[in-house]
Design an enzyme around this catalytic site. Structure first.
Site, PDB file in Angstrom:
ATOM      1  N   CYS A   1       0.786  -1.238   0.000  1.00 35.46           N
ATOM      2  CA  CYS A   1       0.000   0.000   0.000  1.00 35.46           C
ATOM      3  C   CYS A   1       0.816   1.286   0.000  1.00 35.46           C
ATOM      4  CB  CYS A   1      -0.933  -0.002   1.199  1.00 35.46           C
ATOM      5  SG  CYS A   1      -2.074  -1.401   1.239  1.00 35.46           S
TER       6      CYS A   1
ATOM      7  N   HIS B   1      -1.513   6.367   2.262  1.00 37.93           N
ATOM      8  CA  HIS B   1      -1.563   5.409   3.366  1.00 37.93           C
ATOM      9  C   HIS B   1      -1.390   6.190   4.663  1.00 37.93           C
ATOM     10  CE1 HIS B   1      -1.340   1.303   4.949  1.00 37.93           C
ATOM     11  NE2 HIS B   1      -0.555   1.835   5.870  1.00 37.93           N
TER      12      HIS B   1
END
Length: 551
Positions: free
Chosen positions: A85, A139
């Site tokens: 991510c 993120h």
């Protein structure tokens, strides 16, 4: 440079947020002189592989995303630069590759750690746009300065749904009637904390922002990040009905290939941490998941995708209702893919196509589809439970190999902004540049199918990906090694014909790869081995490919 300390934006009152919004509108209006500028809606999905009707999946019901594809240019071969991510998101949001952002884990902020690189939303903000973030865009955590890069990237503090704090808590009802932190977590929404789910809240917030921006004189850049189908598979339980277990097959290649180098394997440790998986007592690192549970994982992944599709459908329908579809670019993508048992692997954390290949589609009013006529809706909501909401033909599509790092120059160019220049080597000192290609050529008015190679030889196009490992053999931190623990880096190139990967020594203190010290290699040919099960690296003359591994 030293970024500001993380603002306590989660504690802001509604009145303060509203005040920030009004100030942002005024600031953007003063900085923007183009009254006909195109808005941008960027939808980023977490862990979504191209398991969608518009990508040819006959099982998955995704009518709203398919409808978007029918009005878009769809990229069949789009790839992330790292299949995890934070590194992937920082890479495509800055337009720089992981070796430039120097983020391979979750534990550094690029503006401090590598360079004060501009981001896509920052560039739009500096060009007079109101920039807004909803849900998981950057993120969260250290990798975005605990602030989603606010105030650099966003006109006012990003929105995070209040219910996301329950995602990894014990909210999944087990067969024993107790609550667990499970991998498989279909829920009755009325019974969960706050009576809602994060993606539902993000949809509501996104629609509310669109309503506010409808009357604004300034163009907007709205990024909406959805959590599902990221684990745990916590979704409304009714979506399971779309996928009866008797219709769910195993992956076509559910076993670890004999020729797979151990360093290339990811042992899916985050899956193993879930209570329902722990109860299976699966051996580490290769122990297979029982077949009946494999089917349940695949069922819940597909159900999560259909749930996600409804949320995308509501946002796109609202865009239509507000008459914004005629002047809003829509980009839809994912941060990376997700293995569903292929090669005996689950999750991301590898260089295989199932981990790096992502959906990517671009809608540009008047270019990928005619402008909607008065009263016409391009994106009416489509119910995945309605048999009439069957998959529709995609719009234009291209087989060309492209990269997520190309989003920055592409969105800038489509919006009529100057396309950032190519980055020099090295570019740590350069705040605004890009390492990806401009994909605008794929959105020209002439028919791409009649002239499939009019933009050059597709065999010259390459997507670069990479993945770090702490050792040559799978261990507890193989999936997500911290920077200091990285000993090997797998550099991979994907062309229309093959995927070629070498795993080489890596010095994390100097950020240097040693291509003369090759630990292992992989070579798969697309035509003869599309699932990448037969590694022919040791059977072929591969040395001539090594020079291609440096982008």
């Amino acid at each position: 440079m030293s970024p500001p300390p993380p603002p306590m934006w989660r504690q802001l009152s509604f009145s303060l947020l509203l005040g920030s919004f009004c100030i942002a509108l005024e600031s953007a209006a003063q900085g923007n002189s183009a009254t006909d500028a195109l808005n941008v809606l960027l939808i980023i999905v977490d862990d979504l592989r191209p398991s969608l009707g518009c990508y040819g999946d006959k099982l998955v019901r995704s009518p709203n995303i398919d409808q978007l594809a029918s009005h878009s240019v769809l990229f069949q071969n789009a790839f992330a630069q790292q299949a995890v991510c934070a590194p992937s998101r920082v890479s495509f949001l800055t337009g720089r590759r992981p070796d430039t952002t120097r983020l391979y884990d979750f534990n550094s902020y690029w503006r401090v750690h590598s360079g004060n690189f501009s981001t896509i939303p920052q560039y739009f903000k500096e060009n007079g746009y109101v920039t807004m973030s909803v849900g998981k865009v950057f993120h969260p955590g250290i990798s975005s300065n605990h602030s989603d890069d606010y105030p650099y990237s966003w006109s006012f503090p990003p929105y995070h749904p209040s219910s996301e704090k329950y995602e990894n808590t014990k909210t999944c009802k087990g067969q024993d009637g107790k609550l667990h932190a499970n991998l498989l977590c279909p829920v009755d929404v009325a019974d969960v904390p706050e009576g809602t789910l994060p993606d539902k809240q993000s949809t509501e917030e996104a629609i509310g922002l669109l309503e506010k921006m409808k009357t604004s004189a300034s163009p907007f850049f709205l990024a909406v990040g959805y959590h599902k189908p990221h684990i745990p598979f916590r979704y409304p339980k009714e979506f399971q009905k779309l996928y009866p277990l008797e219709n769910i097959t195993l992956a076509p290649d559910p076993h670890v290939p004999d020729s797979l180098p151990p360093v290339a394997y990811n042992p899916w440790m985050d899956i193993r941490e879930r209570e329902d998986v722990q109860a299976l007592n699966i051996s580490v690192p290769y122990g297979p998941i029982p077949e009946d549970f494999q089917r349940k994982i695949r069922q819940s992944y597909f159900a999560s995708v259909s749930y996600l599709d409804t949320q995308v459908g509501h946002v796109l329908s609202a865009l239509d209702d507000l008459r914004l579809a005629h002047n809003t670019i829509i980009a839809f993508t994912s941060d990376h893919g997700w293995a569903l048992g292929e090669h005996g692997e689950w999750a991301k954390y590898s260089n295989f196509d199932v981990a790096t290949r992502v959906p990517l589609m671009l809608y540009v009013p008047g270019r990928t589809a005619p402008l909607p006529a008065a009263g016409q809706k391009l994106f009416p909501y489509r119910d995945p439970f309605d048999p009439a909401s069957d998959w529709m033909d995609a719009g234009r599509h291209t087989e060309d190999v492209v990269e997520l790092v190309s989003l920055f120059p592409t969105l800038a160019g489509l919006a009529g902004l100057p396309v950032p220049p190519r980055c020099p080597i090295p570019s740590f000192h350069v705040e605004l540049c890009r390492e990806g290609q401009n994909l605008q050529k794929h959105l020209q008015l002439h028919d791409l199918e009649e002239e499939p190679y009019s933009f050059g030889n597709p065999r010259e196009l390459i997507a670069y990906s990479q993945y770090p490992r702490p050792a040559d053999f799978p261990q507890w931190n193989s999936d997500k090694p911290s920077l200091k623990d990285i000993k090997v880096m797998g550099y991979s190139i994907r062309t229309i014909d093959y995927r070629y990967t070498v795993w080489v020594s890596f010095d994390p203190s100097e950020f240097l790869a040693n291509f003369s010290d090759i630990h292992a290699g992989e070579l798969y040919f697309v035509d003869s081995d599309p699932l990448q099960d037969h590694n022919v690296y040791n059977d072929s003359q591969h040395g001539g490919l090594l020079h291609s591994l440096r982008p």
